[in-house]
Motif scaffolding. Structure first.
Motif: not given
Ligand code: FAD
Length: 833
Positions: A340-341, A360-369
């Motif tokens: 999270y961020t 490219a850090e801090g992805f909570s919807f990383g699959i989507t993004a």
């Protein structure tokens, strides 16, 4: 292994793989991806794989939309099935407020081109009989949404990347970064298995990489340390549970396609079908942050123990919504770290202070993004700019004031807020107050309700004194909230009398040195002001779009004071410093830059009576003439004394009335505040917040950075040719001219619903055709109706053009008006006295 590459991508999760793929797709043929363990062994392997298109942000909506379209093409390209199930996504609403939220969200979806439809409770029941609907108001349905197998999509992107020439190295950990002037020397260590752990061996290498991208997921804090940066990406625990097959679902599926993903936002969960049963993913309260300082060596593709108690409420509400799930048992559970961020957006873009280093850090919807991030970041790296404005994801939106504890507190809050009502006037409570100017207590005592900008507390509006703590929370709405009337009174006070606005959060830089003038002349697109005068100007990107808006005050021949938007101090400062380096490296004379944001407080006094208030405090000059047009003309700056406070006064007013910005030593802020209050009392001086100011500036068509102004439009597209001096050479000029005018910024007066104003996210229509979008919205006290600014097709950008605005699922009349519909000739700003 290669020892020289064009780009090294660190991290083989969905995000890193998506970036490596797209760097190759954009034409870089020498890309290497390095993973310390196996591909997908970070958070990617245990993700639930949902691809929610629902998003309130314009840039993130584009990113998610790109991913969903891109993933559908992967099988044809790579022969690998990414396991994409396009089952649709049904977002249910239990309250009218939630429906309002969906309608506002639908505005963003519409501007991006994401399809959706509305369902009544009865329609939901007819289509999906397993869902209890009596207590629902309705739902928004995304037919193109669904879920994907996270590991499969990552492997498909990895295969696609390899096919395009990317090398993938596994079991190598990046352990050091050294900048060598034109490339990074990256130290990497071979990782080996030891007693079930993955540990560094003695084998090390150095790889020369022109560019580095870090996509290190839960290891972001280690990456931050290696780079000497602060990166507020810290994971939080996230769980989902999988049930045994539900006989009712199995039965229903005999005659039906797969069940759509269900989201009961008011109950804080998503549910999707999984092998005849259900996956329940709650976003509960109380999920703790993890790995605030580092990921322990013993933690690999591991999970935390399930905490069923923490998600009991959500579990019960799933049973309520899908009664047939009551009798099915639990089959499996996952509790993993999800990054999270503080604001929930990932950190994507150039790293602060460093060259050729991309985060490219801090992805909570990383699959989507992952797909969309790969596309837009690669575009930024290879072509210089992304086609959408990525500022809302830029890593520099947090300044050096940010700490680990702040990130932990805000990230935990952000996780628990995933499914709260996202009012556009939402202000989140955690970690506040933190950055306060001295007058904060006085403002609070006067009834200020604060918003947060770049960590600073800034009054949004002044409500009743001694209001309960819940006042602002209860005042929020998708329509005109409980604060609206206060903002109306404040806006009127500035138009009719005098108001005082705290603008201390402005970003401020001082630029000096023998090269300062030549530098700023190249760095910004307008003519530089003469000594004692000010100008509004823009720094452009190399792609010709707007990077920063500056008010430049020329203090002396080679001494300038630059004021820019408060939210963007680190973002602006980074570009400024890097541009100075470029200028001096190209042979320019010495330029010094220092950020002085925290040294100077700012009060903006505005309104026809503002001169009268200041007159009462002027001691060192004749108060009757010191502020006259002759001695202090509009768009000039003077040092004045207000009682015992030395003030750099600037005669500008973002509200479009006679007024001054009073830049004062911050340690004297309370003294100045008290004097202004005393002097203002007899003139009815009213305290005014940022919301009223935002409305007033739209009546003057003053563009705002982050809405009308950003990296997706040039100043010419923002329709600001009067601030662009095309007779001189400046950074980004040729690119700006080559872009032409693709769309044009306009101001609109809107006959909207009686109880609502636009928020600046709505689509604009000419008949049935979508012709643009609003970027700002609000209420105009001068015209007694809604107002907005936005971008439309250039041919339509003419005063008198009638358009429609979609609000609350209906089309409302709007008319484009000439620039500055209020006081178009600036008579009021120039008033003498
Ligand atoms: C239970 C759960 C459910 C989720 N469900 C969803 C969902 O439905 N939809 C969705 O979009 N998202 C979901 N997520 C979030 C998703 O898992 C993450 O956003 C995503 O996996 C992040 O991908 P990443 O590539 O950024 O990070 P990661 O997958 O963690 O990858 C980072 C990689 O970097 C490597 N690495 C780190 N440091 C170094 C180094 N120094 N050298 C070399 N390699 C290094 C790591 O080993 C790791 O493999 C879920 C998360 C959880 C916990």
């Amino acid at each position: 292994m290669k020892t020289h590459v064009k780009a090294l991508v660190v991290g083989g999760g969905a995000v890193g793989t998506g970036i490596a793929y797209h760097l190759a797709k954009f034409g870089w043929d020498d890309v290497m991806l390095m993973e310390r363990d196996e591909l997908t062994s970070g958070s990617t392997w245990h993700a639930a794989g949902l691809l929610p298109l629902f998003n309130m942000g314009y840039a993130t909506s584009h990113i998610h939309d790109y991913s969903v379209k891109f993933y559908k093409t992967l099988e044809e390209e790579t022969g690998l099935n990414a396991g994409f199930s396009v089952v649709g996504n049904l977002r249910m609403a239990q309250t009218q407020d939630r429906m309002d939220e969906y309608m506002l969200y639908a505005s963003t979806a519409e501007t991006v081109g994401i399809p959706y439809e509305w369902l009544t409770p009865q329609e939901i029941k007819e289509r999906y009989p397993l869902v209890r609907t009596e207590d629902l108001k309705g739902a928004i349905y995304h037919p193109t949404d669904g879920y994907i197998n996270p590991a499969d999509v990552t492997m498909a992107m990895a295969k696609g990347a390899r096919q395009r020439g990317v090398t993938i190295e596994r079991k190598w950990q990046v352990d050091g970064y050294d900048w060598a002037g034109d490339h990074w020397n990256v130290t990497v260590t071979k990782m080996v298995e030891k007693g079930g752990n993955l540990v560094p061996s003695d084998e090390q290498m150095v790889i020369a990489a022109e560019h580095v991208v870090t996509a290190t997921g839960n290891h972001a804090q280690r990456t931050a340390r290696l780079l000497g940066l602060k990166i507020p990406a810290i994971p939080v625990e996230h769980q989902y549970i999988v049930t045994e097959p539900d006989p009712a679902l199995v039965d229903w599926r005999k005659d039906n396609p797969e069940h759509p993903v269900l989201r009961d936002a008011d109950a804080k969960w998503y549910v999707r079908e999984e092998r005849g049963g259900w996956i329940l993913g709650p976003y509960e309260y109380g999920a703790p942050a993890r790995f605030a300082y580092d990921v322990p060596e013993t933690f690999r593709a591991d999970l935390f123990p399930l905490d069923l108690e923490r998600i009991e409420e959500e579990y019960m509400s799933m049973i309520h919504r899908i009664p047939s799930s009551e009798t099915v048992g639990l089959k499996d559970d996952y509790n993993g770290p999800i990054c999270y961020t503080p604001d929930g957006n990932p950190l994507v873009g150039p790293a602060p202070g460093l060259r050729n280093m991309w985060l490219a850090e801090g992805f909570s919807f990383g699959i989507t993004a992952a797909g969309g991030t790969g596309f837009y970041l690669a575009q930024m790296m290879v072509e210089g700019e992304a086609e959408i404005d990525m500022a809302s994801l830029d890593p520099k939106r947090y300044g050096p004031w940010m700490t680990t504890e702040y990130a932990v507190t805000k990230n935990e809050e952000c996780y628990s807020h995933v499914y709260i009502l996202h009012h556009p006037d939402e202000e989140r409570e955690a970690a506040r107050p933190l950055r306060t100017a001295p007058a904060y207590d006085r403002q609070k005592a006067a009834g200020a309700q604060f918003g947060q900008v770049n960590g600073w507390e800034r009054p949004n509006y002044y409500g009743p004194k001694d209001a309960p703590d819940s006042f602002d929370h209860d005042a929020r709405s998708f329509r005109r909230g409980g604060w609206w009337q206060y903002a109306v009174e404040e806006a009127k006070a500035i138009r009719e009398g005098v108001g005082l606005i705290d603008a201390t959060a402005f970003a401020k830089h001082r630029i000096s040195g023998s090269g300062a003038t030549a530098f700023l002349d190249w760095f910004t697109c307008n003519k530089l002001p003469k000594v004692g005068r000010i100008n509004l100007t823009y720094a452009l990107t190399d792609a010709g779009t707007t990077r920063t808006e500056y008010t430049i005050v020329r203090l002396a021949e080679d001494d300038y004071y630059l004021v820019s938007a408060g939210a963007w101090a680190a973002y602006d400062g980074d570009y400024l410093r890097k541009s100075i380096e470029d200028f001096m490296a190209a042979g320019g004379d010495a330029v010094w830059a220092s950020e002085v944001t925290n040294q100077w407080g700012v009060f903006a006094i505005a309104g026809p009576k503002s001169r009268d208030v200041l007159k009462a405090l002027i001691r060192d000059a004749d108060p009757e003439t010191a502020l006259s047009n002759k001695r202090f003309p509009w768009l000039s700056a003077r040092e004045i004394e207000l009682g015992m406070c030395p003030v750099n006064a600037i005669r500008v007013a973002y509200t479009g009335e006679l007024g001054w910005e009073l830049h004062h030593p911050v340690e004297m802020q309370n003294y100045l505040w008290d004097r202004l209050m005393e002097a203002g009392a007899s003139h009815g001086l009213k305290l005014v917040g940022a919301r009223a100011q935002n409305w007033l500036r739209q009546e003057k068509s003053y563009r705002a950075f982050g809405t009308e102004l950003g990296r997706d439009a040039t100043p010419l597209e923002a329709d600001l040719p009067r601030f662009v001096d095309v007779s001189k050479a400046f950074r980004g000029k040729a690119a700006m001219e080559a872009l032409g005018v693709r769309s044009t910024c306009v101001t609109l007066l809107i006959d909207g619903p009686e109880d609502a104003d636009p928020w600046g996210r709505e689509a604009l229509y000419d008949g049935e055709t979508k012709v643009g979008r609003l970027t700002s919205g609000g209420y105009s006290v001068a015209f007694g109706k809604s107002i907005g600014m936005g971008y439309v097709t250039p041919a339509l950008a003419v005063p008198g053009q009638k358009l429609k605005v979609r609000m609350f699922n209906q089309l409302w009349d709007a008319e484009i008006v000439g620039d500055s519909p209020y006081d178009p000739t600036n008579e009021r700003i120039r008033a003498d006295g």
